[in-house]
Design a protein around this motif. Structure first.
Motif, mmCIF file in Angstrom:
data_model
loop_
_atom_site.group_PDB
_atom_site.id
_atom_site.type_symbol
_atom_site.label_atom_id
_atom_site.label_comp_id
_atom_site.label_asym_id
_atom_site.label_seq_id
_atom_site.Cartn_x
_atom_site.Cartn_y
_atom_site.Cartn_z
ATOM 1 N N ALA A 215 0.980 -1.236 0.168
ATOM 2 C CA ALA A 215 -0.183 0.019 0.030
ATOM 3 C C ALA A 215 0.701 1.210 -0.054
ATOM 4 C CB ALA A 215 -0.963 -0.050 1.280
ATOM 5 N N GLY A 216 0.209 2.310 -0.379
ATOM 6 C CA GLY A 216 0.977 3.675 -0.167
ATOM 7 C C GLY A 216 1.334 4.027 -1.891
ATOM 8 N N VAL A 217 0.656 3.453 -2.907
ATOM 9 C CA VAL A 217 1.249 3.809 -4.304
ATOM 10 C C VAL A 217 0.568 5.147 -4.382
ATOM 11 C CG1 VAL A 217 1.243 1.914 -5.282
ATOM 12 C CG2 VAL A 217 -0.820 3.035 -5.141
ATOM 13 N N GLY A 218 1.347 6.100 -5.260
ATOM 14 C CA GLY A 218 0.771 7.342 -5.586
ATOM 15 C C GLY A 218 1.347 8.101 -6.632
ATOM 16 N N PRO A 219 1.404 9.360 -7.044
ATOM 17 C CA PRO A 219 1.636 10.018 -8.496
ATOM 18 C C PRO A 219 2.955 10.317 -8.487
ATOM 19 C CG PRO A 219 0.109 11.321 -7.192
ATOM 20 C CD PRO A 219 0.142 10.246 -6.483
#
Length: 248
Positions: A215-219
């Motif tokens: 978890a924690g994916v981002g742009p």
């Protein structure tokens, strides 16, 4: 031992050992600043795993799969430690995804889980850079996952015995921690992945299995610096640029 591919000051491609003193090869020690670090493997294919962490499945509003979800990243996606990758133009969201990479050492076909470790050369860090705009619109994820530079990896291949079974995995963007987890959180283990994948396709030496992201994916944004640190492997670092940044 941590093996590194590099280009020496004379332009020759070498394979040496990454040590605290520098890169050792042929009785010499090269300063890291004096060489170009290359991607640690030259895969014929990268087999990536979707949703191999329960917390990432939750953040994607997806169910935990009952078998590994497989997709491919092609050789053009490979980038190395210290490179700056270019994001696809005109896309609203392109994400980072820190992943634990498994480098294949021997040709593998129909491998049993109990024999899987015989075919593993070692481990590396991978960023499964993902173009969400197109990923959400297509089933095969070619535009979403297989654009040029979409798989930075490195900086080394670490021997399996040197990487803890509960090795930590951390991603930082511009020094800020965005993802932090452990290899122990895998839904499907490395032997299970090698067995499953090799039952469908032949794995060649240098191929990479990218085992999924927590978890924690981002742009990503223009000018970002990404670091992926895996305990026992080291830190993969790369830059990011957008060719259309000025117009956004």
């Amino acid at each position: 031992m941590r093996t590194v591919r590099f280009r020496d000051p004379a332009g020759a491609t070498r394979v040496g050992e990454w040590t605290t003193a520098g890169i050792e090869f042929g009785g010499q020690v090269y300063n890291l600043d004096a060489v170009d670090i290359l991607a640690p493997a030259e895969p014929t294919k990268i087999i990536a795993i979707g949703l191999n962490y329960a917390d990432h499945a939750e953040e994607r509003n997806s169910e935990i799969p009952d078998r590994p979800l497989l997709f491919l990243k092609t050789p053009n996606t490979v980038a190395g430690h210290g490179d700056t990758i270019t994001l696809p133009a005109g896309k609203e969201r392109v994400d980072y995804e820190a992943e634990f990479g498994v480098v294949i050492g021997e040709q593998a076909r129909n491998v049993a889980e109990s024999q899987a470790w015989e075919f593993v050369a070692g481990f590396t860090a991978v960023n499964d850079v993902s173009n969400r705009d197109d990923q959400e619109r297509e089933q095969n994820w070619v535009r979403g996952k297989a654009f040029d530079g979409a798989a930075p990896m490195g900086p080394v291949v670490a021997d399996p015995e040197d990487v803890p079974e509960d090795a930590t995995i951390e991603l930082r963007v511009n020094g800020e921690v965005r993802q932090h987890s452990s290899r122990a959180e895998f839904i499907f283990s490395v032997p299970a992945l090698v067995a499953e994948i090799s039952s469908y396709m032949t794995l060649e030496p240098g191929d990479v299995i990218s085992t999924g992201t927590p978890a924690g994916v981002g742009p990503l944004s223009d000018g970002d610096t990404v670091e992926i640190e895996i305990e026992g492997v080291g830190t993969l670092k790369h830059g990011v640029r957008r060719t259309d940044a000025a117009s956004r």
